[in-house]
Design a protein around this motif. Structure first.
Motif, PDB file in Angstrom:
ATOM      1  N   ALA A 103     -69.961  72.244  63.632  1.00 56.56           N
ATOM      2  CA  ALA A 103     -71.213  72.192  64.981  1.00 56.56           C
ATOM      3  C   ALA A 103     -72.407  71.568  64.444  1.00 56.56           C
ATOM      4  N   GLU A 104     -72.598  70.514  63.052  1.00 57.19           N
ATOM      5  CA  GLU A 104     -73.560  70.105  63.145  1.00 57.19           C
ATOM      6  C   GLU A 104     -73.747  68.400  63.810  1.00 57.19           C
ATOM      7  N   GLY A 105     -75.137  68.237  64.515  1.00 56.55           N
ATOM      8  CA  GLY A 105     -75.513  67.352  65.341  1.00 56.55           C
ATOM      9  C   GLY A 105     -74.882  67.408  66.613  1.00 56.55           C
ATOM     10  N   LEU A 106     -74.535  68.526  66.829  1.00 54.89           N
ATOM     11  CA  LEU A 106     -75.058  69.173  67.985  1.00 54.89           C
ATOM     12  C   LEU A 106     -76.099  69.721  68.591  1.00 54.89           C
ATOM     13  N   ARG A 107     -76.991  69.719  69.810  1.00 52.17           N
ATOM     14  CA  ARG A 107     -77.781  70.031  70.084  1.00 52.17           C
ATOM     15  C   ARG A 107     -77.861  71.493  70.460  1.00 52.17           C
ATOM     16  N   PHE A 108     -79.219  72.329  70.157  1.00 53.15           N
ATOM     17  CA  PHE A 108     -79.024  73.424  71.329  1.00 53.15           C
ATOM     18  C   PHE A 108     -80.127  73.612  73.086  1.00 53.15           C
TER      19      PHE A 108
ATOM     20  N   ARG B 124     -74.683  76.580  72.656  1.00 54.47           N
ATOM     21  CA  ARG B 124     -74.618  75.555  72.000  1.00 54.47           C
ATOM     22  C   ARG B 124     -73.249  75.152  72.473  1.00 54.47           C
ATOM     23  N   LEU B 125     -72.510  74.709  72.242  1.00 54.93           N
ATOM     24  CA  LEU B 125     -71.332  74.536  73.733  1.00 54.93           C
ATOM     25  C   LEU B 125     -71.040  75.276  74.333  1.00 54.93           C
TER      26      LEU B 125
END
Length: 184
Positions: free
Chosen positions: A113-118, A136-137
């Motif tokens: 999930a690197e690159g996906l913000r919290f 996150r997601l």
């Protein structure tokens, strides 16, 4: 106003503005060799560190302060800046794994999930402890932050602490790969 006077005025202004950062600006003519080496022989502006760097500014011991600290740290993590994220941990948590080993772990096992913000949903502060609920997601997590030396800092969760203790970074990465927790 002569050019030399303008330079002196600019240097004085810099001292006034930057003086609180413990840095002193001053003009140096330099040796005859330095002046001869410069094209026009003008004084050179030199920066000298006169005192050690100051500590990070104090963050407010409020919900707002905890939210800001959590957001900045989690943005670093999401962007793959794992060393900066490690810097946001409590001193006790940092003893569990070194910064270099933590960074190496993510070289060996890049999170999918690197690159996906919290997204921070909620922050509850009670004294020196903050509970931060994030998504996150589709996953929801709750992290604990502790107010330590004027900063909100992440407390390593018990399950993560247990994963890191007694294993090498290579072993942790291998276990994560085997369980499908690494992007390949």
């Amino acid at each position: 106003m002569s050019q030399r006077t303008a330079i002196a005025f600019a240097a004085t202004l810099c001292v006034a503005v930057v003086g609180t950062a413990a840095t002193t600006w001053y003009l140096v003519r330099g040796s005859a060799e330095d002046t001869a080496a410069s094209a026009d022989g003008r004084a050179n502006l030199v920066v000298a560190q006169t005192t050690p760097a100051t500590a990070k500014p104090v963050q407010p011991r409020t919900e707002f302060g905890a939210r800001q600290a959590a957001n900045a740290a989690l943005d670093s993590y999401a962007a793959g800046n794992y060393g900066i994220f490690w810097d946001s941990w409590t001193k006790e948590s940092q003893k569990i794994i070194s910064r270099a080993d933590y960074e190496r772990l993510f070289q060996l096992c890049k999170p999918p999930a690197e690159g996906l913000r919290f997204t921070i949903n909620r922050v509850d502060v009670e004294g020196d402890t903050a509970r931060v609920e994030v998504t996150r997601l589709i996953a929801t997590f709750t992290y604990t932050l502790r107010y330590e030396n004027g900063q909100w800092r992440f407390v390593l969760p018990d399950d993560t602490r247990a994963e890191y203790q007694g294993r090498t970074v290579e072993q942790i990465a291998q276990e994560r790969r085997a369980s499908g927790r690494c992007a390949e």
